[in-house]
Design a protein around this motif. Sequence first.
Motif, PDB file in Angstrom:
ATOM      1  N   PHE A   1      -2.812  25.006   9.293  1.00 19.16           N
ATOM      2  CA  PHE A   1      -3.686  23.831   9.153  1.00 19.16           C
ATOM      3  C   PHE A   1      -5.135  24.302   9.140  1.00 19.16           C
ATOM      4  CE2 PHE A   1       0.239  22.300  10.948  1.00 19.16           C
ATOM      5  CZ  PHE A   1       0.492  21.170  10.178  1.00 19.16           C
ATOM      6  N   THR A   2      -5.843  23.897   8.090  1.00 18.06           N
ATOM      7  CA  THR A   2      -7.212  24.392   7.953  1.00 18.06           C
ATOM      8  C   THR A   2      -8.260  23.326   8.275  1.00 18.06           C
ATOM      9  OG1 THR A   2      -7.036  23.935   5.608  1.00 18.06           O
ATOM     10  CG2 THR A   2      -6.662  26.225   6.304  1.00 18.06           C
ATOM     11  N   ASP A   3      -7.802  22.125   8.586  1.00 20.65           N
ATOM     12  CA  ASP A   3      -8.793  21.141   9.053  1.00 20.65           C
ATOM     13  C   ASP A   3      -8.279  20.458  10.315  1.00 20.65           C
ATOM     14  OD1 ASP A   3      -8.031  18.066   8.360  1.00 20.65           O
ATOM     15  OD2 ASP A   3      -7.015  19.509   7.055  1.00 20.65           O
ATOM     16  N   GLU A   4      -9.211  20.066  11.122  1.00 23.04           N
ATOM     17  CA  GLU A   4      -8.913  19.603  12.466  1.00 23.04           C
ATOM     18  C   GLU A   4      -8.062  18.335  12.483  1.00 23.04           C
ATOM     19  OE1 GLU A   4     -12.430  19.451  14.818  1.00 23.04           O
ATOM     20  OE2 GLU A   4     -11.297  19.270  16.687  1.00 23.04           O
ATOM     21  N   ASP A   5      -8.366  17.394  11.590  1.00 22.97           N
ATOM     22  CA  ASP A   5      -7.648  16.120  11.610  1.00 22.97           C
ATOM     23  C   ASP A   5      -6.174  16.318  11.312  1.00 22.97           C
ATOM     24  OD1 ASP A   5      -9.948  14.896  12.281  1.00 22.97           O
ATOM     25  OD2 ASP A   5     -10.399  14.110  10.269  1.00 22.97           O
ATOM     26  N   SER A   6      -5.877  17.111  10.290  1.00 25.16           N
ATOM     27  CA  SER A   6      -4.460  17.280   9.952  1.00 25.16           C
ATOM     28  C   SER A   6      -3.751  18.090  11.037  1.00 25.16           C
ATOM     29  CB  SER A   6      -4.285  17.913   8.572  1.00 25.16           C
ATOM     30  OG  SER A   6      -4.957  19.141   8.511  1.00 25.16           O
ATOM     31  N   ALA A   7      -4.451  19.042  11.659  1.00 25.64           N
ATOM     32  CA  ALA A   7      -3.838  19.810  12.751  1.00 25.64           C
ATOM     33  C   ALA A   7      -3.496  18.887  13.914  1.00 25.64           C
ATOM     34  CB  ALA A   7      -4.792  20.912  13.210  1.00 25.64           C
ATOM     35  N   ASN A   8      -4.428  18.010  14.266  1.00 24.35           N
ATOM     36  CA  ASN A   8      -4.176  17.096  15.386  1.00 24.35           C
ATOM     37  C   ASN A   8      -3.057  16.101  15.066  1.00 24.35           C
ATOM     38  OD1 ASN A   8      -6.020  18.244  17.096  1.00 24.35           O
ATOM     39  ND2 ASN A   8      -7.718  16.954  16.404  1.00 24.35           N
ATOM     40  N   ALA A   9      -3.030  15.657  13.831  1.00 26.19           N
ATOM     41  CA  ALA A   9      -1.973  14.718  13.429  1.00 26.19           C
ATOM     42  C   ALA A   9      -0.615  15.415  13.501  1.00 26.19           C
ATOM     43  CB  ALA A   9      -2.243  14.208  12.005  1.00 26.19           C
ATOM     44  N   ALA A  10      -0.565  16.671  13.053  1.00 30.83           N
ATOM     45  CA  ALA A  10       0.702  17.420  13.079  1.00 30.83           C
ATOM     46  C   ALA A  10       1.143  17.658  14.518  1.00 30.83           C
ATOM     47  CB  ALA A  10       0.543  18.745  12.346  1.00 30.83           C
ATOM     48  N   LEU A  11       0.165  17.946  15.376  1.00 27.58           N
ATOM     49  CA  LEU A  11       0.500  18.180  16.786  1.00 27.58           C
ATOM     50  C   LEU A  11       1.083  16.905  17.404  1.00 27.58           C
ATOM     51  CD1 LEU A  11       0.504  19.886  19.340  1.00 27.58           C
ATOM     52  CD2 LEU A  11      -1.863  19.144  19.752  1.00 27.58           C
ATOM     53  N   ALA A  12       0.467  15.769  17.066  1.00 25.57           N
ATOM     54  CA  ALA A  12       0.953  14.499  17.626  1.00 25.57           C
ATOM     55  C   ALA A  12       2.378  14.229  17.173  1.00 25.57           C
ATOM     56  CB  ALA A  12       0.025  13.357  17.202  1.00 25.57           C
ATOM     57  N   SER A  13       2.664  14.483  15.898  1.00 24.88           N
ATOM     58  CA  SER A  13       4.032  14.225  15.425  1.00 24.88           C
ATOM     59  C   SER A  13       5.005  15.243  16.015  1.00 24.88           C
ATOM     60  CB  SER A  13       4.084  14.212  13.896  1.00 24.88           C
ATOM     61  OG  SER A  13       4.078  15.524  13.392  1.00 24.88           O
ATOM     62  N   ALA A  14       4.526  16.482  16.224  1.00 28.46           N
ATOM     63  CA  ALA A  14       5.396  17.507  16.824  1.00 28.46           C
ATOM     64  C   ALA A  14       5.715  17.140  18.263  1.00 28.46           C
ATOM     65  CB  ALA A  14       4.702  18.869  16.766  1.00 28.46           C
ATOM     66  N   ALA A  15       4.703  16.696  18.973  1.00 23.27           N
ATOM     67  CA  ALA A  15       4.903  16.350  20.384  1.00 23.27           C
ATOM     68  C   ALA A  15       5.885  15.186  20.514  1.00 23.27           C
ATOM     69  CB  ALA A  15       3.564  16.010  21.027  1.00 23.27           C
ATOM     70  N   ALA A  16       5.944  14.367  19.484  1.00 23.77           N
ATOM     71  CA  ALA A  16       6.857  13.218  19.526  1.00 23.77           C
ATOM     72  C   ALA A  16       8.318  13.653  19.364  1.00 23.77           C
ATOM     73  CB  ALA A  16       6.485  12.212  18.446  1.00 23.77           C
ATOM     74  N   GLN A  17       8.522  14.868  18.877  1.00 26.88           N
ATOM     75  CA  GLN A  17       9.911  15.348  18.681  1.00 26.88           C
ATOM     76  C   GLN A  17      10.462  15.923  19.987  1.00 26.88           C
ATOM     77  OE1 GLN A  17      10.706  17.698  15.137  1.00 26.88           O
ATOM     78  NE2 GLN A  17       8.672  17.201  14.363  1.00 26.88           N
ATOM     79  N   SER A  18      10.484  15.102  21.005  1.00 27.98           N
ATOM     80  CA  SER A  18      10.771  15.641  22.339  1.00 27.98           C
ATOM     81  C   SER A  18      12.247  15.966  22.548  1.00 27.98           C
ATOM     82  CB  SER A  18      10.282  14.666  23.411  1.00 27.98           C
ATOM     83  OG  SER A  18      11.106  13.524  23.371  1.00 27.98           O
ATOM     84  N   LEU A  19      13.098  15.590  21.594  1.00 28.81           N
ATOM     85  CA  LEU A  19      14.502  15.983  21.719  1.00 28.81           C
ATOM     86  C   LEU A  19      14.764  17.350  21.093  1.00 28.81           C
ATOM     87  CD1 LEU A  19      16.508  12.688  21.134  1.00 28.81           C
ATOM     88  CD2 LEU A  19      16.239  14.015  23.230  1.00 28.81           C
ATOM     89  N   VAL A  20      13.740  17.894  20.446  1.00 26.41           N
ATOM     90  CA  VAL A  20      13.897  19.176  19.757  1.00 26.41           C
ATOM     91  C   VAL A  20      13.067  20.267  20.416  1.00 26.41           C
ATOM     92  CG1 VAL A  20      13.737  20.351  17.524  1.00 26.41           C
ATOM     93  CG2 VAL A  20      14.208  17.892  17.604  1.00 26.41           C
ATOM     94  N   VAL A  21      11.828  19.924  20.752  1.00 22.03           N
ATOM     95  CA  VAL A  21      10.911  20.935  21.270  1.00 22.03           C
ATOM     96  C   VAL A  21      10.252  20.471  22.563  1.00 22.03           C
ATOM     97  CG1 VAL A  21      10.414  21.880  18.981  1.00 22.03           C
ATOM     98  CG2 VAL A  21       8.923  20.088  19.944  1.00 22.03           C
ATOM     99  N   VAL A  22       9.596  21.428  23.219  1.00 21.72           N
ATOM    100  CA  VAL A  22       8.879  21.143  24.454  1.00 21.72           C
ATOM    101  C   VAL A  22       7.566  21.930  24.426  1.00 21.72           C
ATOM    102  CG1 VAL A  22      10.247  22.927  25.621  1.00 21.72           C
ATOM    103  CG2 VAL A  22       9.026  21.260  26.989  1.00 21.72           C
ATOM    104  N   GLY A  23       6.534  21.333  24.958  1.00 19.76           N
ATOM    105  CA  GLY A  23       5.256  22.051  25.124  1.00 19.76           C
ATOM    106  C   GLY A  23       4.535  22.397  23.831  1.00 19.76           C
ATOM    107  N   ALA A  24       4.510  21.483  22.865  1.00 22.80           N
ATOM    108  CA  ALA A  24       3.834  21.787  21.590  1.00 22.80           C
ATOM    109  C   ALA A  24       2.326  21.920  21.793  1.00 22.80           C
ATOM    110  CB  ALA A  24       4.133  20.690  20.576  1.00 22.80           C
ATOM    111  N   TYR A  25       1.728  22.879  21.094  1.00 25.11           N
ATOM    112  CA  TYR A  25       0.267  23.021  21.125  1.00 25.11           C
ATOM    113  C   TYR A  25      -0.217  23.681  19.845  1.00 25.11           C
ATOM    114  CZ  TYR A  25       1.114  27.905  22.649  1.00 25.11           C
ATOM    115  OH  TYR A  25       1.526  29.208  22.747  1.00 25.11           O
ATOM    116  N   LEU A  26      -1.515  23.651  19.659  1.00 24.46           N
ATOM    117  CA  LEU A  26      -2.127  24.293  18.486  1.00 24.46           C
ATOM    118  C   LEU A  26      -2.570  25.693  18.883  1.00 24.46           C
ATOM    119  CD1 LEU A  26      -4.372  21.331  17.269  1.00 24.46           C
ATOM    120  CD2 LEU A  26      -2.272  22.149  16.165  1.00 24.46           C
ATOM    121  N   ALA A  27      -2.218  26.679  18.047  1.00 25.54           N
ATOM    122  CA  ALA A  27      -2.628  28.061  18.308  1.00 25.54           C
ATOM    123  C   ALA A  27      -3.432  28.578  17.123  1.00 25.54           C
ATOM    124  CB  ALA A  27      -1.402  28.939  18.541  1.00 25.54           C
TER     125      ALA A  27
END
Lengths: 106, 556
Positions: A39-65
């Motif tokens: 992700f090369t822009d902040e808005d899309s990175a944050n949006a992706a993180l929010a959708s990733a964090a919502a996948q709580s049955l698949v992953v845990v502890g999502a963050y941007l690196a």
Amino acid sequence: MSRSFTPKVVTANDLRLGDVVYLTQSGKWSRLHGEAHLFTDEDSANAALASAAAQSLVVVGAYLADAKAGPHGPEPVHFRELFRTRGPSNYAHGKQADLAAAQKVA
Amino acid sequence: MYSYSDFDEGFVRTRVAQFAGQVARRLDGSLTEEEFRPLRLMNGLYLQLHAYMLRVAIPYGTLSPRQMRQLAMIADTYDKGYGHFTTRQNIQFNWPKLPDVPAILGALADVEMHAIQTSGNCVRNVTADHFAGAAADEIEDPRPYAELLRQWSMDHPEFQFLPRKFKIAITGSPHDRAVTRAHDIGLRMVRNSAGESGFEVIVGGGLGRTPMLGHVVRQFLPIADLLPYVEAVLSVYNTLGRRDNKYKARIKITVHETGAAEITRMVEERFVETRAQFGGADQALLADIRAAFAPPAFRNADTAAYDAAYRTDGAFRAWADTNLSAHRVDGYAIVTVSLKAHGDTPGDATGAQMRVLADLAETYGHSDLRISHEQNVILPHVHKSDLPAVYAALKAAGLATANIGLLSDIIACPGMDYCSLATARSIPVAQELALHFKALDLEHDIGPIKLKISGCINACGHHHVGHIGILGLDRAGVENYQITLGGDGSETAAIGEKIGPGFAYDEVTPAIERLLRAYLELRLEAGESFINAYRRLGPAPFKAALYGTGDHLDAA
């Protein structure tokens, strides 16, 4: 002018196995950093993180690196993230072993 | 050793069943991660860098052969064939899968073990001298008191949400092998002028971000007052402790900010109340617990087999010289089994090695095993005539490294190879140092030394109390290692001094070599240990050697 944004990948741990995973362009999770979407822009990175964090049955502890583009896909910037791409340095355990086993089968 | 009562058994089984339900609800989405996280931490389950990690308590470091075999089974069945023994006398499994954890906890309950209170702001696993009940210099076996504290602190309703975690260590010997001055409460058994045994109570020690040695709040506490007094300390801390700032929440800061004299006054005041509330049930319980720690049936036999092997077998002699300690019973020895083979990971044992240790304890060691905070395994009661057989079996299992108390007997936390809090790696630094000094064949010349490595400021590797301490940090995205000198975790406890700027990862071993070569030149005689030379000379010559800035002999 907006402040410069360091490109990011979304990373997390697999809920069941604990293994490190990365969010791909298709919204699926990969074990490989190189398959992550950069992700090369902040808005899309944050949006992706929010959708990733919502996948709580698949992953845990999502963050941007922080990451950078490389010849085989995104590469980690910080050594911590580099270690997460392969596993511990004292045993060939974790990703490095899993990937070697997968290559052998292939 | 102590066996679970029906109450203990029921409590642990109930908790396993609760956690099994919690895991199932997390996996089906009924619990969010936010809801689940405190529940898994209450049961010792962390999420680390590459996987989950399960931290299992080994109360006061004591294990039976049956328990050790079960840990081996768990390592082989649910993990990658090994376990990691820690500085808090716990074992950590680095690769459990979340759906397997209830089965692992069930397997632990089968042998009277659990992972409860190995995380969270509660009273953690009570640690003890690993030579308890065996040491020649011991006043009394401290483990009955450790067990009493374990039962009292387990699920204690008043102390489940303390300002921060709380660690208690206890020793029954004047020589402090339990680092009591660096714990929230340290208990040292002492005798009063009437010859009765009791406790010197030390409060407010701790390492981490703000290392401090504890203060003596009671010179002599009668044994019968142990629980009401400890409860008074916890009670005062629970009221005063800083809940506004995680970094100031440990009792060491409370003592520092309030003053040792005022804390002592408040504890004594509260103690009047708590003592009145204890109606004697604790003393009845203690009597039962004491019976469970009765000494084994030591045998009286000649030591000719040991004497002959010592005379004729050089490798055995070298091992005996470093890995045996004086036992309180004639004809016996305490065996420290090194988990520090040169180049291996400090504190790791494979499932196969754990089974060998269990067999040896059963055959030769009165079925007693200990885990030391220095990440080794102890066979506390071995008759000297059995030592050649024990040595041969250890050697066949890769467990006969003769390095206890030497440079390669390094404490190293998991560091950034496993721990999500770490700022740098510890394990490979320890591996390289051990291999390097083995190649130089300098360990025995250097003699007794404590080298301790932590991979972050939290100091699980006890670097502040290492004669040489190494702290791994992240400096602008690069691993960097700060060196402290002069620390001491024993009865002459001291916090090590930071000597100067840190070193890059690949500069650490050469720097330590310069430091130790300087020591070899500076010491008065071979019997002057590194720490004694450091105390005599101060940091200047060692600093000069470490940084290669000039002639360390001039600085001396």
